[in-house]
Write an enzyme that holds these catalytic residues in place. Structure first.
Site, PDB file in Angstrom:
ATOM      1  N   ASP A  35      -4.491  -6.836   6.101  1.00 33.65           N
ATOM      2  CA  ASP A  35      -5.804  -6.372   5.651  1.00 33.65           C
ATOM      3  C   ASP A  35      -6.693  -7.574   5.334  1.00 33.65           C
ATOM      4  O   ASP A  35      -7.841  -7.684   5.780  1.00 33.65           O
ATOM      5  CB  ASP A  35      -5.605  -5.482   4.409  1.00 33.65           C
ATOM      6  CG  ASP A  35      -6.854  -4.713   4.039  1.00 33.65           C
ATOM      7  OD1 ASP A  35      -7.866  -4.813   4.765  1.00 33.65           O
ATOM      8  OD2 ASP A  35      -6.827  -3.997   3.023  1.00 33.65           O
ATOM      9  N   LYS A  53       5.727 -14.280   3.721  1.00 27.87           N
ATOM     10  CA  LYS A  53       5.849 -15.216   2.592  1.00 27.87           C
ATOM     11  C   LYS A  53       7.296 -15.171   2.117  1.00 27.87           C
ATOM     12  O   LYS A  53       7.594 -14.975   0.934  1.00 27.87           O
ATOM     13  CB  LYS A  53       4.856 -14.793   1.490  1.00 27.87           C
ATOM     14  CG  LYS A  53       4.726 -15.751   0.339  1.00 27.87           C
ATOM     15  CD  LYS A  53       3.917 -16.997   0.654  1.00 27.87           C
ATOM     16  CE  LYS A  53       3.890 -17.918  -0.554  1.00 27.87           C
ATOM     17  NZ  LYS A  53       3.229 -19.211  -0.275  1.00 27.87           N
ATOM     18  N   ASP A  79      -0.091 -18.142   3.500  1.00 30.11           N
ATOM     19  CA  ASP A  79      -1.131 -19.056   3.016  1.00 30.11           C
ATOM     20  C   ASP A  79      -1.490 -20.068   4.101  1.00 30.11           C
ATOM     21  O   ASP A  79      -2.662 -20.390   4.313  1.00 30.11           O
ATOM     22  CB  ASP A  79      -0.738 -19.732   1.694  1.00 30.11           C
ATOM     23  CG  ASP A  79       0.740 -20.093   1.609  1.00 30.11           C
ATOM     24  OD1 ASP A  79       1.487 -19.806   2.569  1.00 30.11           O
ATOM     25  OD2 ASP A  79       1.154 -20.655   0.586  1.00 30.11           O
ATOM     26  N   ASP A 135      -9.953  -9.220   7.779  1.00 31.62           N
ATOM     27  CA  ASP A 135     -11.346  -9.370   7.316  1.00 31.62           C
ATOM     28  C   ASP A 135     -11.791 -10.820   7.499  1.00 31.62           C
ATOM     29  O   ASP A 135     -12.913 -11.092   7.947  1.00 31.62           O
ATOM     30  CB  ASP A 135     -11.477  -8.994   5.836  1.00 31.62           C
ATOM     31  CG  ASP A 135     -11.847  -7.530   5.632  1.00 31.62           C
ATOM     32  OD1 ASP A 135     -11.347  -6.693   6.406  1.00 31.62           O
ATOM     33  OD2 ASP A 135     -12.620  -7.224   4.702  1.00 31.62           O
ATOM     34  N   TYR A 137       0.831  -1.209   0.000  1.00 24.34           N
ATOM     35  CA  TYR A 137       0.000   0.000   0.000  1.00 24.34           C
ATOM     36  C   TYR A 137       0.871   1.268   0.000  1.00 24.34           C
ATOM     37  O   TYR A 137       0.459   2.309   0.486  1.00 24.34           O
ATOM     38  CB  TYR A 137      -0.942  -0.007   1.208  1.00 24.34           C
ATOM     39  CG  TYR A 137      -1.999  -1.099   1.182  1.00 24.34           C
ATOM     40  CD1 TYR A 137      -2.170  -1.916   0.080  1.00 24.34           C
ATOM     41  CD2 TYR A 137      -2.833  -1.310   2.279  1.00 24.34           C
ATOM     42  CE1 TYR A 137      -3.133  -2.919   0.056  1.00 24.34           C
ATOM     43  CE2 TYR A 137      -3.803  -2.309   2.266  1.00 24.34           C
ATOM     44  CZ  TYR A 137      -3.934  -3.109   1.158  1.00 24.34           C
ATOM     45  OH  TYR A 137      -4.893  -4.101   1.132  1.00 24.34           O
TER      46      TYR A 137
HETATM   47 MG    MG Z   1      -9.882  -3.978   4.626  1.00 23.79          MG
END
Ligand code: MG
Ligand code: NAI
Length: 335
Positions: free
Chosen positions: A228, A171, A204, A232, A125
């Site tokens: 992020d 990762k 993963d 969720d 981001y």
């Molecule tokens: Mg989000």
């Protein structure tokens, strides 16, 4: 002592849930001055800018900010970029904290009490993307300084909240440089974590574990995009997006928000669950040192989850206003 609280309702249900959270903060008699500021897609449509300077200044000057949600189109719009990401960067809100625990709802999976802590200012981001229409690239920036700072934050959070384990999620087997630097820096910082346990998972596998055995996870420490997505997913165990809240913490101020977005599918219908925003308000109270008031709000939420009324996302038929009024009644009675 009076606090200055900046409220940024944003778009869609953001406006509905922030109004609800404000009612609750008023009902507990928080000595505060509320400053409303605008940001988001509708602000962009009106003024050609998603994050006006006055909004940034209001958030900068406030003791803390409560943000609803902003709607961002997935298509490219010239001049538009997410004001949420811009706020996090401008205010150096480097730590994003998203707790998820078993809600007092029938059928909820028991024993879940985890927190996703993610680096909030860089990674995927970073806003360094380019495209010539045929080939697009995104620059994933990971620095030692930011990785060290978020690992220290996670360690201090773990100590303050009596947490038993920090799992570094990355990762590094594929993204050897960027995830590799995050992993090695976090391991260095956490070498002094004992008696808190430190381990690691590939992202993963972490996603799999989050679905298979979420009660085994405690603190998940990770980079921006991974956090992020995982937060969720984790929120499903805590009663869904209608309940999940988030803190964005920096050295000088902090922004609290529901995890959910502007929910265009239900916006304007008065049925959004306000509890995520109200939980974010409780986290804001803790941050201000108003832990007793924060506890009172959380107790009201727990009581409401047990006895209703519930909005449709939790299987009920109540409106945002009915749920808010019930919370206001509970917190007022306890004063
Ligand atoms: Mg989000
Ligand atoms: P969303 O979180 O807005 O909605 C996902 C689903 O959950 C929808 O079915 C929605 O109705 C439901 N939902 C979300 N919050 C709820 C609540 N409080 N009560 C009841 N149901 C709720 O995610 P979506 O639809 O992917 O994104 C919509 C917009 O929000 C997009 O423009 C996206 O960019 C933006 N967004 C903004 C965020 C922010 O401002 N921090 C975070 C996530 C998305």
């Amino acid at each position: 002592m009076s606090y200055t609280i900046c409220l940024i309702p944003g778009d869609g249900i953001g406006c509905e849930v922030i109004a609800a959270a404000r009612e609750v903060l008023e009902a507990i008699n928080l000595p505060a001055r509320f400053v409303e500021a605008e940001a988001g897609w509708s602000t962009f449509e009106r003024h050609g800018v998603a994050l006006p300077d006055e909004t940034l200044a209001a958030a900068q000057q406030a003791d803390a900010t409560l943000l609803g949600a902003v709607g961002s189109p997935s298509r490219r719009v010239t001049g538009y970029s997410s004001p949420v990401v811009a706020l996090r960067k401008a205010l150096d809100l480097y730590a994003c904290v998203r707790p998820v625990s078993t809600p007092p709802l029938p059928g909820a999976r028991q024993g879940i009490d985890l927190v996703v802590i993610r680096e909030n200012t860089e990674g995927f981001y970073s806003g360094c993307e380019a495209s010539d229409g045929v080939r697009a690239t995104a620059l994933r920036v990971v620095t030692r300084a930011a990785s060290e700072r978020i690992a220290r934050f996670a360690l201090s959070y773990a100590r303050r909240h009596n947490r038993r384990r920090i799992t570094i999620v990355h990762k590094a087997n594929i993204l050897r440089e960027s995830c590799g630097l995050f992993r090695s820096t976090a391991l260095e910082v956490l070498a002094e974590a004992a008696p808190i346990l430190v381990d690691e998972l590939l992202v993963d596998t972490a996603a799999y574990e989050l679905v298979r055995a979420p009660e085994r996870l405690d603190i998940v420490l990770t980079t921006n995009l991974f956090g992020d997505i995982l937060s969720d997913a984790a929120s499903a165990w805590g009663g869904g997006l209608g309940l999940a809240a988030s803190a964005n913490i920096g050295p000088a101020t902090a922004i609290f928000e529901p995890v959910h977005g502007s929910a265009p599918d239900i916006a304007g219908r008065g049925i959004a669950n306000p509890l995520a925003a109200i939980t974010a308000a409780a986290m804001l109270l803790d941050y201000l040192g108003e832990v007793e008031r924060g506890d009172r709000v959380r107790a009201a939420i727990a009581k409401l989850l047990r006895s209703g009324p519930h909005t449709p996302d939790l299987g009920g038929s109540a409106t945002t206003a009915e749920v808010t009024q019930a919370i206001v009644r509970y917190v007022s009675r306890d004063i």
